[in-house]
Design a protein around this motif. Structure first.
Motif, PDB file in Angstrom:
ATOM      1  N   MET A 240     -57.893-111.930  26.528  1.00  0.00           N
ATOM      2  CA  MET A 240     -57.508-112.032  25.124  1.00  0.00           C
ATOM      3  C   MET A 240     -57.609-110.667  24.451  1.00  0.00           C
ATOM      4  O   MET A 240     -58.472-109.854  24.782  1.00  0.00           O
ATOM      5  N   LYS A 241     -56.735-110.439  23.506  1.00  0.00           N
ATOM      6  CA  LYS A 241     -56.745-109.213  22.714  1.00  0.00           C
ATOM      7  C   LYS A 241     -56.894-109.563  21.239  1.00  0.00           C
ATOM      8  O   LYS A 241     -56.476-110.627  20.797  1.00  0.00           O
ATOM      9  N   ARG A 242     -57.505-108.621  20.503  1.00  0.00           N
ATOM     10  CA  ARG A 242     -57.692-108.848  19.074  1.00  0.00           C
ATOM     11  C   ARG A 242     -56.367-108.754  18.327  1.00  0.00           C
ATOM     12  O   ARG A 242     -55.530-107.904  18.629  1.00  0.00           O
ATOM     13  N   THR A 243     -56.204-109.642  17.360  1.00  0.00           N
ATOM     14  CA  THR A 243     -55.050-109.620  16.465  1.00  0.00           C
ATOM     15  C   THR A 243     -55.559-109.864  15.049  1.00  0.00           C
ATOM     16  O   THR A 243     -56.767-109.927  14.811  1.00  0.00           O
ATOM     17  N   GLU A 244     -54.639-110.020  14.115  1.00  0.00           N
ATOM     18  CA  GLU A 244     -55.051-110.331  12.750  1.00  0.00           C
ATOM     19  C   GLU A 244     -55.721-111.693  12.676  1.00  0.00           C
ATOM     20  O   GLU A 244     -56.599-111.926  11.836  1.00  0.00           O
ATOM     21  N   ARG A 245     -55.337-112.614  13.563  1.00  0.00           N
ATOM     22  CA  ARG A 245     -55.951-113.943  13.550  1.00  0.00           C
ATOM     23  C   ARG A 245     -57.158-114.049  14.471  1.00  0.00           C
ATOM     24  O   ARG A 245     -58.042-114.872  14.256  1.00  0.00           O
ATOM     25  N   ILE A 246     -57.181-113.239  15.520  1.00  0.00           N
ATOM     26  CA  ILE A 246     -58.230-113.327  16.533  1.00  0.00           C
ATOM     27  C   ILE A 246     -59.166-112.132  16.361  1.00  0.00           C
ATOM     28  O   ILE A 246     -58.773-110.990  16.594  1.00  0.00           O
ATOM     29  N   THR A 247     -60.393-112.394  15.927  1.00  0.00           N
ATOM     30  CA  THR A 247     -61.344-111.325  15.650  1.00  0.00           C
ATOM     31  C   THR A 247     -62.608-111.528  16.467  1.00  0.00           C
ATOM     32  O   THR A 247     -62.955-112.645  16.858  1.00  0.00           O
ATOM     33  N   LEU A 248     -63.305-110.420  16.707  1.00  0.00           N
ATOM     34  CA  LEU A 248     -64.538-110.430  17.492  1.00  0.00           C
ATOM     35  C   LEU A 248     -65.686-109.907  16.653  1.00  0.00           C
ATOM     36  O   LEU A 248     -65.499-109.040  15.779  1.00  0.00           O
ATOM     37  N   SER A 249     -66.876-110.417  16.932  1.00  0.00           N
ATOM     38  CA  SER A 249     -68.070-109.830  16.326  1.00  0.00           C
ATOM     39  C   SER A 249     -68.297-108.459  16.951  1.00  0.00           C
ATOM     40  O   SER A 249     -67.741-108.154  18.013  1.00  0.00           O
ATOM     41  N   PRO A 250     -69.107-107.577  16.321  1.00  0.00           N
ATOM     42  CA  PRO A 250     -69.308-106.231  16.883  1.00  0.00           C
ATOM     43  C   PRO A 250     -69.809-106.239  18.324  1.00  0.00           C
ATOM     44  O   PRO A 250     -69.464-105.365  19.107  1.00  0.00           O
ATOM     45  N   THR A 251     -70.614-107.237  18.702  1.00  0.00           N
ATOM     46  CA  THR A 251     -71.116-107.311  20.077  1.00  0.00           C
ATOM     47  C   THR A 251     -70.162-108.028  21.016  1.00  0.00           C
ATOM     48  O   THR A 251     -70.402-108.081  22.220  1.00  0.00           O
ATOM     49  N   LYS A 252     -69.089-108.629  20.452  1.00  0.00           N
ATOM     50  CA  LYS A 252     -68.093-109.407  21.192  1.00  0.00           C
ATOM     51  C   LYS A 252     -68.648-110.712  21.737  1.00  0.00           C
ATOM     52  O   LYS A 252     -67.979-111.396  22.510  1.00  0.00           O
ATOM     53  N   HIS A 253     -69.869-111.081  21.334  1.00  0.00           N
ATOM     54  CA  HIS A 253     -70.425-112.350  21.771  1.00  0.00           C
ATOM     55  C   HIS A 253     -69.689-113.533  21.140  1.00  0.00           C
ATOM     56  O   HIS A 253     -69.708-114.632  21.695  1.00  0.00           O
ATOM     57  N   ALA A 254     -69.105-113.316  19.989  1.00  0.00           N
ATOM     58  CA  ALA A 254     -68.438-114.415  19.305  1.00  0.00           C
ATOM     59  C   ALA A 254     -66.990-114.049  19.009  1.00  0.00           C
ATOM     60  O   ALA A 254     -66.676-112.901  18.669  1.00  0.00           O
ATOM     61  N   LEU A 255     -66.121-115.059  19.138  1.00  0.00           N
ATOM     62  CA  LEU A 255     -64.683-114.889  18.912  1.00  0.00           C
ATOM     63  C   LEU A 255     -64.243-115.921  17.888  1.00  0.00           C
ATOM     64  O   LEU A 255     -64.584-117.102  18.007  1.00  0.00           O
ATOM     65  N   ARG A 256     -63.496-115.461  16.890  1.00  0.00           N
ATOM     66  CA  ARG A 256     -63.033-116.365  15.839  1.00  0.00           C
ATOM     67  C   ARG A 256     -61.513-116.360  15.768  1.00  0.00           C
ATOM     68  O   ARG A 256     -60.888-115.290  15.826  1.00  0.00           O
ATOM     69  N   ILE A 257     -60.930-117.559  15.650  1.00  0.00           N
ATOM     70  CA  ILE A 257     -59.489-117.697  15.434  1.00  0.00           C
ATOM     71  C   ILE A 257     -59.291-118.367  14.088  1.00  0.00           C
ATOM     72  O   ILE A 257     -59.778-119.480  13.841  1.00  0.00           O
ATOM     73  N   TYR A 258     -58.606-117.657  13.198  1.00  0.00           N
ATOM     74  CA  TYR A 258     -58.406-118.175  11.840  1.00  0.00           C
ATOM     75  C   TYR A 258     -57.102-117.620  11.262  1.00  0.00           C
ATOM     76  O   TYR A 258     -56.936-116.406  11.198  1.00  0.00           O
ATOM     77  N   PRO A 259     -56.192-118.479  10.870  1.00  0.00           N
ATOM     78  CA  PRO A 259     -56.191-119.929  11.069  1.00  0.00           C
ATOM     79  C   PRO A 259     -55.720-120.265  12.481  1.00  0.00           C
ATOM     80  O   PRO A 259     -55.016-119.475  13.117  1.00  0.00           O
ATOM     81  N   VAL A 260     -56.073-121.438  12.954  1.00  0.00           N
ATOM     82  CA  VAL A 260     -55.680-121.829  14.304  1.00  0.00           C
ATOM     83  C   VAL A 260     -54.274-122.435  14.290  1.00  0.00           C
ATOM     84  O   VAL A 260     -53.823-122.965  13.275  1.00  0.00           O
ATOM     85  N   ARG A 261     -53.616-122.328  15.433  1.00  0.00           N
ATOM     86  CA  ARG A 261     -52.269-122.865  15.592  1.00  0.00           C
ATOM     87  C   ARG A 261     -52.209-123.710  16.870  1.00  0.00           C
ATOM     88  O   ARG A 261     -53.120-123.667  17.701  1.00  0.00           O
ATOM     89  N   ASN A 262     -51.124-124.425  17.025  1.00  0.00           N
ATOM     90  CA  ASN A 262     -50.963-125.264  18.214  1.00  0.00           C
ATOM     91  C   ASN A 262     -50.987-124.434  19.496  1.00  0.00           C
ATOM     92  O   ASN A 262     -51.449-124.895  20.539  1.00  0.00           O
ATOM     93  N   ALA A 263     -50.490-123.200  19.390  1.00  0.00           N
ATOM     94  CA  ALA A 263     -50.438-122.336  20.570  1.00  0.00           C
ATOM     95  C   ALA A 263     -51.824-121.915  21.043  1.00  0.00           C
ATOM     96  O   ALA A 263     -51.975-121.381  22.154  1.00  0.00           O
ATOM     97  N   ASP A 264     -52.866-122.131  20.223  1.00  0.00           N
ATOM     98  CA  ASP A 264     -54.228-121.746  20.603  1.00  0.00           C
ATOM     99  C   ASP A 264     -54.905-122.792  21.474  1.00  0.00           C
ATOM    100  O   ASP A 264     -56.026-122.569  21.942  1.00  0.00           O
ATOM    101  N   ALA A 265     -54.262-123.917  21.699  1.00  0.00           N
ATOM    102  CA  ALA A 265     -54.845-124.963  22.543  1.00  0.00           C
ATOM    103  C   ALA A 265     -54.835-124.511  24.001  1.00  0.00           C
ATOM    104  O   ALA A 265     -53.841-123.962  24.494  1.00  0.00           O
TER     105      ALA A 265
END
Length: 472
Positions: free
Chosen positions: A424-449
């Motif tokens: 996975m790569k970071r995008t405007e919707r897909i962000t990582l915490s500084p340690t990369k331990h946590a990944l957030r998708i906001y807002p989610v879409r059907n393609a994220d399933a």
């Protein structure tokens, strides 16, 4: 000033205006000079971090340079520098977080998403003409949330970029987890026991640098603690120590081993050196294995030698001492019956464990009362455990989001996220915490399933979690 020039810096003196003006025609139509390049360190940056625009191959005939930021319809000056008198100053686009250096580099601290955009370096000759225009684009990744209690240690540490540097090239000793509550810091070449080893001292309140006896004229010091060394030679290799002083008067240290590539070229003579050196055999040992600290170029005219071990922010521990006159060997209590020393200075440790990791120093006392030292960094192989992924569904401002947390008991690991067997790569919707331990998708879409996994690794091993499906 010529009437055809456009003043880019309001409120500057006439001299500054002469240095920092450019023809609109020249500005928009001059092609980027092929010789000047800009490197972003680190290549990717998240909100709250710092980034260094490191400049390579500045023109030799330049008299001044300026950094600018290209906005939607305008260009604003950030900072300028004149080489004749080493003067520098801010422009209207200066936010108080930028520092410009004599080698052309620009440090941008505590970045925000507003800092995303194109940054322009322009160089000028004595006739006020533009020599080169070079652009670099910065994308600041969003950090909109915290990853809870799964962050790695915030211990001060130093990374050599690149890990092994070729002779004649530059290396950045990049500082991570630099505290905010710092009064000043000192860089040492080797350890911190001698004032002769001081490279530089920096005081944050005065923003002043005082160079020490170990300064070679090739170093650049940054307010974030990092140290740049240009034109690296074999004499530069070895241990470097950063010591910081906090506002509560507590001291903290970190070390890094600078490795210089000595691989002989087909077109060069083999490298020779009489410098005292230590080579590990094997380079990395697993727990319960034996390791040899093999000494090269050991002097003959010695009175004795001693081995020491030090860990980050701990006292130096003496391992063993040899006295040639008395032909005596004295082991420290922690290593008694755990090792062997040889008459050439080499040492073997048996049955090593994680506590044996650290910086090792060989100190040789010569008959002329001179002391010679060598250093080596030793790591015991630690194999990572298999992580697992926790999923947390959330709702923010009416839009659904999901947070994946990679839970691992191992410190100081690198983390990658895998979605449907692709990195996975970071995008405007897909962000990582500084340690990369946590990944957030906001807002989610059907393609994220799909299936999500995290991969943790250190320099010795790699483990991937079992896949988790989302939506569940």
């Amino acid at each position: 000033m010529e009437e055809t020039s456009v003043l880019l810096w309001k409120g500057c003196t006439p001299m500054q205006g002469l240095l920092l003006t450019a023809s609109l025609l020249n500005f928009w139509h001059l092609s980027t000079t092929a010789h000047v390049t800009i490197e972003s360190l680190p290549p990717q940056v998240t909100e709250g971090e710092s980034v260094l625009f490191f400049v390579h191959r500045l023109p030799k005939n330049l008299n001044a340079f300026a950094w600018l930021k290209r906005l939607t319809n305008t260009t604003r000056g950030i900072a300028w520098y004149t080489l004749d008198n080493n003067l520098r100053g801010p422009g209207p686009g200066h936010s108080g977080r930028e520092i410009v250096y004599h080698n052309g580099s620009l440090l941008l601290q505590n970045v925000t998403q507003k800092d995303t955009g194109s940054y322009i370096l322009q160089t000028y000759n004595r006739r006020r003409k533009i020599i080169s225009t070079t652009t670099i684009y910065l994308h600041v990744h969003a950090f909109l949330w915290k990853s809870g209690h799964h962050a790695t240690s915030t211990q001060l540490r130093i990374e050599s970029v690149p890990p092994i540097v070729a002779e004649g090239k530059s290396v950045l000793l990049l500082v991570h987890n630099f505290p905010e509550t710092v009064v000043g810091f000192v860089w040492f070449k080797r350890m911190t026991e001698s004032k002769k080893c001081v490279v530089a001292r920096y005081t944050l309140s005065r923003k002043s640098t005082v160079w020490g006896p170990a300064y070679s004229g090739r170093e650049t010091l940054y307010s974030g603690g990092s140290l740049l060394l240009r034109g690296v030679t074999l004499n530069d290799r070895g241990l470097y120590t950063l010591e910081i002083l906090r506002k509560d008067m507590r001291c903290e240290e970190a070390q890094v081993q600078l490795q210089v590539d000595t691989s002989p070229s087909l077109f060069c003579k083999p490298l020779t050196s009489s410098q005292l050196m230590i080579q590990l055999e094997p380079p990395y040992a697993a727990e319960s294995e034996d390791v040899v600290f093999q000494v090269q170029n050991f002097p003959e005219d010695i009175q004795g030698f001693s081995w020491y071990q030090s860990k980050y922010r701990t006292e130096v521990l003496k391992i063993v001492e040899y006295n040639r006159a008395m032909n005596s060997i004295s082991w420290g209590p922690a290593h008694r019956r755990r090792g062997m020393v040889y008459n050439n200075g080499s040492m073997m440790l048996w049955n090593v464990n994680e506590k044996d990791s650290g910086i090792y120093t060989l100190e040789v006392s010569k008959k002329d009362s001179k002391i010679e030292k060598a250093y080596v960094e030793f790591h015991v192989k630690q194999y990572v455990s298999q992580p697992f992924v926790h999923i947390n569904d959330t709702t923010a401002e009416g839009h659904r989001s999901v947070i994946f947390t990679c839970i691992s008991p191992d410190p100081d690991v690198s983390i990658r996220w895998i979605f449907n067997n692709k990195i996975m790569k970071r995008t405007e919707r897909i962000t990582l915490s500084p340690t990369k331990h946590a990944l957030r998708i906001y807002p989610v879409r059907n393609a994220d399933a799909g299936e999500y996994k995290c991969e943790v690794s250190n320099r010795f091993s790699l483990k991937t979690s079992l896949p988790v499906s989302w939506p569940r």
